[in-house]
Design an enzyme around this catalytic site. Sequence first.
Site, PDB file in Angstrom:
ATOM      1  N   GLY A  31     -26.951  -9.199 -29.386  1.00  0.00           N
ATOM      2  CA  GLY A  31     -26.760 -10.272 -30.361  1.00  0.00           C
ATOM      3  C   GLY A  31     -25.271 -10.243 -30.609  1.00  0.00           C
ATOM      4  O   GLY A  31     -24.766  -9.280 -31.155  1.00  0.00           O
ATOM      5  N   THR A  32     -24.548 -11.273 -30.260  1.00  0.00           N
ATOM      6  CA  THR A  32     -23.151 -11.013 -29.956  1.00  0.00           C
ATOM      7  C   THR A  32     -22.236 -12.178 -30.265  1.00  0.00           C
ATOM      8  O   THR A  32     -22.685 -13.237 -30.706  1.00  0.00           O
ATOM      9  CB  THR A  32     -23.070 -10.695 -28.456  1.00  0.00           C
ATOM     10  OG1 THR A  32     -21.861 -10.075 -28.182  1.00  0.00           O
ATOM     11  CG2 THR A  32     -23.166 -11.965 -27.650  1.00  0.00           C
TER      12      THR A  32
END
Lengths: 231, 277
Positions: A31-32
């Site tokens: 998740g970036t």
Amino acid sequence: MAAYMSASRLEHAFSTNDFVPEWAQEEVSTGTTIMAVEFNGGVVIGADSRTTTGAYIANRVTDKLTPIHDHIFCCRSGSAADTQAVADAVTYQLGFHSIELDEPPLVETAANLFKQMCYRYREELMAGIIVAGWDKRKGGQVYTVPMGGMIVRQPVSVGGSGSSYIYGFMDSNYKPGMTKEECLHFCTQALALAMERDGSSGGVARLAAITEEGLERRVVLGNQLPKFSNA
Amino acid sequence: MALSNVLETPASGFNFENVSRNVALDGLLEGGHTKAPKPMKTGTTIAGVVCKDGVVLGADTRATSGEVVADKMCAKIHYISPNMYCCGAGTAADTEKTTDLLSSNLTIFSMTSGRNPRVVMAVNILQDMLFRYKGQIGASLILGGVDCTGNHLYTVGPYGSIDNVPYLAMGSGDLAALGILEDRFKPNMELEEAKELVRDAIHSGIMSDLGSGNNIDICVITKQGVDYIRPYQESEYKDKRQRRYKYRPGTTSILTEKIVPLELEVVQETVQRMHTA
């Protein structure tokens, strides 16, 4: 939080573990925040360094900028396992292709290889990838291959769960014709803003500049990131 | 029933035929008084640290089946090759078989190629396999080893993602162990210091997590060789047996004895020569 739907995922037999707490039972996700910017003579790419399993940070120093070839990189977002597997497969295919041609591969070729894999397996994969690099024909190029398998070339592209928070910053601060240093500064600021607001992004900011000469990598540690407010 | 061949050579890899049988059995058993046994999990604490001279791996030794401790002296540090060991957390059977398969494949590889296997190769094989099974194999592994390229420590998740980091903890007690590691890890530590750090990390996992307990195993891998210390430290809460449960010979008295010789007749004798050269 990590922005993905679990509807299309199989039920994991493994996650019904009594001793792993609920909030750490999801699949490993990057998740970036990832981004890439073209400039005259190359590209600058950047990413945060956080990998999460649910709410637990499995790796706080991840390197999401993966080399595909000498002058071509990809930025990975989505499921860690899926993106690592796809990147490995494309690295092999591109290397083979380059040896066949006896010539460095084009960025567009790499991006299309990613697209073919991400589109064919769109139901099974969860991968949002930005392909960026330099080649002799068109210079610095950025192609984005989001979830679902679309491909489009953009001068600047952001991706991942943290990207939602920096579209405004990107639209208002990007100017065509920036130099390499200006692009690096722009990326650092954008990543810092996203990491500040998105819970799934954080750690250090990893940057890389790819030009004809080669690769230059930089790391901006957490406490050295630019601060925008005193609140 | 006449069968042309009694033993069928299985297709390579895993066989999930019994999964549907188990699901059906579950349905039958739920109605009755018995419950299907829960799979044995190593609700566990495992940790690894890269130090100056090599890699130190550590693990607790408790294996649980639901709320019962199924094995008090479980070996969670599995042999992969003379220079690589792998700690496994998750479903005990999955970690055992996965590491066994990996070890066999690497042995065959080193025989055919004449090379010592490298840690990256082992990690890639594990990643390939776990990704192919899409998370159905519940194995979280910490692979550590020393090869010609240096000292390496990798973790492989059940879905097939890998991370290469200088220190790691996995399993249900990982948060407790990671607290110790984050506080005291330094790059290029001395071997003794690294062993103490790993011991303390596992100990903290044992103290703070119900799924971890009993003894601590440590495995030290250096260029010179492997020191598998099992147990490195025994639990202070060991039981002492109240009585001797073995019976000495003669406890049961023999009343009568009757010997009946079996009368066998040699019907046919065949000699098959084996070439064992």
